[in-house]
Design a protein around this motif. Sequence first.
Motif, mmCIF file in Angstrom:
data_model
loop_
_atom_site.group_PDB
_atom_site.id
_atom_site.type_symbol
_atom_site.label_atom_id
_atom_site.label_comp_id
_atom_site.label_asym_id
_atom_site.label_seq_id
_atom_site.Cartn_x
_atom_site.Cartn_y
_atom_site.Cartn_z
ATOM 1 N N THR A 71 0.829 -1.204 0.000
ATOM 2 C CA THR A 71 0.000 0.000 0.000
ATOM 3 C C THR A 71 0.867 1.258 0.000
ATOM 4 N N TYR A 72 0.232 2.359 -0.370
ATOM 5 C CA TYR A 72 0.912 3.661 -0.378
ATOM 6 C C TYR A 72 -0.012 4.669 0.291
ATOM 7 N N SER A 73 0.526 5.427 1.241
ATOM 8 C CA SER A 73 -0.285 6.369 2.020
ATOM 9 C C SER A 73 0.249 7.780 1.908
ATOM 10 N N TYR A 74 -0.679 8.747 1.731
ATOM 11 C CA TYR A 74 -0.327 10.167 1.742
ATOM 12 C C TYR A 74 -1.580 10.966 2.041
ATOM 13 N N SER A 75 -1.424 12.082 2.752
ATOM 14 C CA SER A 75 -2.524 13.012 3.067
ATOM 15 C C SER A 75 -3.750 12.305 3.626
ATOM 16 N N GLY A 76 -3.527 11.275 4.441
ATOM 17 C CA GLY A 76 -4.645 10.566 5.042
ATOM 18 C C GLY A 76 -5.293 9.528 4.152
ATOM 19 N N ILE A 77 -4.755 9.316 2.939
ATOM 20 C CA ILE A 77 -5.271 8.318 2.005
ATOM 21 C C ILE A 77 -4.345 7.114 2.010
ATOM 22 N N THR A 78 -4.909 5.923 2.059
ATOM 23 C CA THR A 78 -4.140 4.700 1.882
ATOM 24 C C THR A 78 -4.676 3.986 0.655
ATOM 25 N N MET A 79 -3.811 3.789 -0.338
ATOM 26 C CA MET A 79 -4.216 3.172 -1.595
ATOM 27 C C MET A 79 -3.616 1.773 -1.705
ATOM 28 N N ALA A 80 -4.435 0.821 -2.142
ATOM 29 C CA ALA A 80 -3.973 -0.535 -2.407
ATOM 30 C C ALA A 80 -3.787 -0.690 -3.910
ATOM 31 N N GLY A 119 -0.988 20.391 -4.879
ATOM 32 C CA GLY A 119 -0.344 21.463 -4.140
ATOM 33 C C GLY A 119 1.083 21.136 -3.722
ATOM 34 N N TRP A 120 1.718 22.099 -3.068
ATOM 35 C CA TRP A 120 3.116 21.943 -2.653
ATOM 36 C C TRP A 120 3.283 20.713 -1.764
ATOM 37 N N HIS A 121 4.230 19.855 -2.127
ATOM 38 C CA HIS A 121 4.502 18.646 -1.352
ATOM 39 C C HIS A 121 5.848 18.065 -1.775
ATOM 40 N N SER A 122 6.336 17.135 -0.996
ATOM 41 C CA SER A 122 7.486 16.307 -1.364
ATOM 42 C C SER A 122 7.054 14.853 -1.278
ATOM 43 N N ASP A 123 7.567 14.038 -2.166
ATOM 44 C CA ASP A 123 7.283 12.608 -2.123
ATOM 45 C C ASP A 123 8.274 11.956 -1.161
ATOM 46 N N ASP A 124 8.045 12.194 0.123
ATOM 47 C CA ASP A 124 8.990 11.733 1.144
ATOM 48 C C ASP A 124 8.325 10.835 2.181
ATOM 49 N N LYS A 126 7.342 7.516 4.232
ATOM 50 C CA LYS A 126 8.273 6.494 4.731
ATOM 51 C C LYS A 126 8.329 5.279 3.824
ATOM 52 N N GLU A 127 7.235 4.983 3.115
ATOM 53 C CA GLU A 127 7.234 3.822 2.219
ATOM 54 C C GLU A 127 8.235 3.949 1.080
ATOM 55 N N LEU A 128 8.664 5.169 0.779
ATOM 56 C CA LEU A 128 9.554 5.410 -0.354
ATOM 57 C C LEU A 128 11.026 5.405 0.017
ATOM 58 N N GLY A 129 11.333 5.256 1.295
ATOM 59 C CA GLY A 129 12.724 5.237 1.726
ATOM 60 C C GLY A 129 13.267 6.643 1.931
ATOM 61 N N PRO A 130 14.529 6.760 2.350
ATOM 62 C CA PRO A 130 15.083 8.056 2.754
ATOM 63 C C PRO A 130 15.414 9.002 1.602
ATOM 64 N N ASP A 131 15.649 8.493 0.408
ATOM 65 C CA ASP A 131 16.069 9.368 -0.695
ATOM 66 C C ASP A 131 15.573 8.787 -2.029
ATOM 67 N N PRO A 132 14.256 8.823 -2.268
ATOM 68 C CA PRO A 132 13.692 8.113 -3.417
ATOM 69 C C PRO A 132 13.989 8.783 -4.753
ATOM 70 N N VAL A 133 13.932 7.952 -5.794
ATOM 71 C CA VAL A 133 13.952 8.428 -7.172
ATOM 72 C C VAL A 133 12.527 8.310 -7.709
ATOM 73 N N HIS A 176 15.295 17.966 -0.275
ATOM 74 C CA HIS A 176 15.578 19.401 -0.222
ATOM 75 C C HIS A 176 14.519 20.286 -0.886
ATOM 76 N N TYR A 177 13.605 19.697 -1.663
ATOM 77 C CA TYR A 177 12.665 20.505 -2.441
ATOM 78 C C TYR A 177 11.228 20.021 -2.292
ATOM 79 N N ALA A 178 10.314 20.960 -2.464
ATOM 80 C CA ALA A 178 8.893 20.653 -2.647
ATOM 81 C C ALA A 178 8.537 20.988 -4.095
#
Length: 201
Positions: A71-80, A119-124, A126-133, A176-178
Amino acid sequence: MKDSEAVYTNSLPLPDAEVFYVPQFLSEKEADTYFQFLLKETQWQEDSIRIFGKTYLQPRKTALFGEEGKTYSYSGITMAPKPFTPALRELKKMIEPVANARFNTVLLNLYRNGNDSNGWHSDDEKELGPDPVIASLSLGAPRLFHFRKKGSTALTHRLELQPGSLLVMGPGTQRHYAHQLPKTKRPVNARINLTFRQIVG
């Protein structure tokens, strides 16, 4: 893009991050074919998100596909994720050597018109690891895309993402960026964005 073709890339001037843009990753015909197919065949969903304690209808439609059922979670959404389709596997196979990364998940976003945005965000997460591509493929209408340094309100860089283009946000970018895809009052047609990523853990 055929294997024999040279990959023309533009490195973006973002200190402390590796970001490059491939303006014609897919030909115009290929981009339009994938756009029409994904627009019609994808089971799009529209979720509610929580921002600063308030619930809003997300200003775009989404779909998640993956190989490992994580699953992937962001902004209160969990997607399967649904299983990768042949078309998405084909695109993943084309993108991985260019991005120099392996991906097991792709999040699709459908921006129906200029009122749809991200909107402004970073894809950071925890499921994506510390420094995702993150490899982002654009189909459909061109849209502006913005970067800014975390902790700053000043715009660092902007570019117009063209149909068939690939934007690869490499090491350092999410740390480092949003980034955002803003609303626009200009009349624009629909756009589909595919963000390939690796869910870890």
